[in-house]
Scaffold this motif. Structure first.
Motif, short mmCIF file in Angstrom:
data_model
loop_
_atom_site.label_atom_id
_atom_site.label_comp_id
_atom_site.label_asym_id
_atom_site.label_seq_id
_atom_site.Cartn_x
_atom_site.Cartn_y
_atom_site.Cartn_z
N GLY A 84 -9.74 21.00 45.40
CA GLY A 84 -8.33 21.18 45.74
C GLY A 84 -8.18 21.45 47.23
O GLY A 84 -9.15 21.71 47.93
N LEU A 85 -6.92 21.35 47.69
CA LEU A 85 -6.61 21.58 49.11
C LEU A 85 -5.44 22.55 49.21
O LEU A 85 -4.55 22.54 48.35
N THR A 86 -5.40 23.34 50.28
CA THR A 86 -4.20 24.13 50.56
C THR A 86 -3.13 23.18 51.11
O THR A 86 -3.44 22.05 51.53
N LYS A 87 -1.90 23.69 51.18
CA LYS A 87 -0.81 22.85 51.68
C LYS A 87 -1.09 22.41 53.13
O LYS A 87 -0.89 21.26 53.50
N ALA A 88 -1.58 23.36 53.95
CA ALA A 88 -1.85 23.04 55.36
C ALA A 88 -2.91 21.95 55.47
O ALA A 88 -2.73 20.98 56.21
N ALA A 89 -3.99 22.07 54.71
CA ALA A 89 -5.06 21.07 54.79
C ALA A 89 -4.57 19.71 54.32
O ALA A 89 -4.93 18.68 54.89
N GLU A 90 -3.73 19.73 53.29
CA GLU A 90 -3.19 18.47 52.77
C GLU A 90 -2.32 17.80 53.83
O GLU A 90 -2.44 16.60 54.08
N LEU A 91 -1.47 18.59 54.48
CA LEU A 91 -0.59 18.03 55.51
C LEU A 91 -1.39 17.55 56.73
O LEU A 91 -1.10 16.50 57.30
N ILE A 92 -2.38 18.33 57.11
CA ILE A 92 -3.16 18.00 58.31
C ILE A 92 -4.10 16.82 58.01
O ILE A 92 -4.39 16.00 58.88
N GLY A 93 -4.57 16.74 56.76
CA GLY A 93 -5.47 15.65 56.39
C GLY A 93 -6.91 15.91 56.80
O GLY A 93 -7.72 14.99 56.89
#
Ligand code: NDP
Length: 289
Positions: A84-93
């Motif tokens: 899984g990813l946090t929201k920040a990691a998902e947005l940053i890629g």
């Protein structure tokens, strides 16, 4: 006490993964912090590239690593190995920190932007409603831009040499939240608009050189601006010296490094990291003391 205790032993293993990794100073900061926090933990540097990543990840999972940092060139590649990813990691890629959640799942976060935001806080700069200009559209710029938008920055200009990369970042940032984002192609010396409150160099220009600075019209830097540089070494870059000569306040890249590492420690242990000790270890590691 700790959020992560996957193997029940007194000690935990944390990885620092990337290539080149031997000269990475993060391990020194982490070991100094673990010692001060009385954690019997070890920060293990692990050389890994895209070819060796599958074996490295398998090895880390077998050895019950409790977390890790991932750096160049593994920050994007690691994502496919995570649960899984946090929201920040998902947005940053991109992911620079992996921790285990309560279910033992490997979760990717990106603390680079969080580190920058804490450094801004320490510089007493409140982001909400302000106008920011970022030079660069690479990994550091993506992380900073995302966190600025999450913190409510009013408008944001991305200035980048590669048109495609800069425009892609602006497109991706729409997902981070409402913000007036614009792209400017960096084809000539940049004139920083008079209403910019914070100017951030998120390129690699100035890394390892006290003579290089981004191509901007220095007279367009004004005294009510905060000028930030992500370059950790030398910390007092030519851009920052130039900005101070123009009367501007400045913030160097060392606080960002320390605070992104502190955010990782919080994820792994739930504990507040010893900032001053980590900063001293970092400065020693970079040969600044
Ligand atoms: P990337 O390679 O992902 O991005 C580099 C950026 O710099 C791109 O936007 C690139 O433009 C631009 N750039 C490089 N050279 C030039 C040049 N001569 N003229 C104009 N633009 C240029 O690197 P990262 O984003 O990962 O890292 C950038 C810097 O940030 C590094 O020096 C790194 O040490 C530092 N950093 C600091 C951190 C901290 O905690 N202080 C954390 C993470 C990074 P283009 O797209 O056109 O190639």
């Amino acid at each position: 006490m700790y959020r992560t205790k996957p193997n029940g032993f007194m000690y935990e293993l944390i990885g620092g993964v990337g290539q080149p990794i031997a000269e990475n100073p993060t391990g020194l900061m982490m070991e100094a912090a673990f010692q001060e926090l009385n954690l019997q933990w070890r920060y293990q540097l692990i050389e890994a590239n895209l070819e060796t990543m599958p074996a490295v990840i398998e090895g880390m999972k077998s050895l019950n690593f409790a977390g890790a940092n991932f750096t160049v060139p593994t920050k994007v590649d690691v994502i496919k190995h995570l649960d899984g990813l946090t929201k920040a990691a998902e947005l940053i890629g991109a992911v620079n920190t992996v921790y285990l959640d309560d279910g033992g799942r490997w979760i990717g976060d990106n603390t680079d932007g969080q580190g920058f935001m804490r450094a801004l806080e320490r510089a007493n700069f409140a982001v909400s409603g302000k106008s920011a200009l970022i030079l660069g559209a690479g990994g550091a710029a993506r992380a900073i831009a995302t966190e600025l938008i999450l913190a409510g920055v009013g408008d944001l200009a991305i200035v980048n040499r590669s048109r495609e990369r800069g425009q892609q970042l602006c497109t991706d940032l729409v997902k981070a939240g409402p913000c007036n984002v614009r792209f400017e192609h960096w084809a000539h010396d940049v004139r920083v608009p008079g209403d910019v409150d914070v100017l951030i160099n998120a390129t690699s220009i100035g890394l390892g050189s006290s003579q290089e600075m981004p191509a901007i019209i220095k007279e367009s830097i004004h005294s009510s601006m905060l000028v930030c540089d992500v370059i950790p070494n030398p910390p007092d870059t030519l851009l920052l010296k130039t900005a101070r000569a123009q009367g501007a306040a400045t913030m160097n890249g060392l606080d960002m490094i320390v605070f992104q590492a502190a955010a990782a420690i919080k994820l792994w242990s739930g504990l507040d990291a010893p900032i001053a000790t980590m900063r001293t270890a970092l400065e020693k590691g970079l040969g600044l003391r």
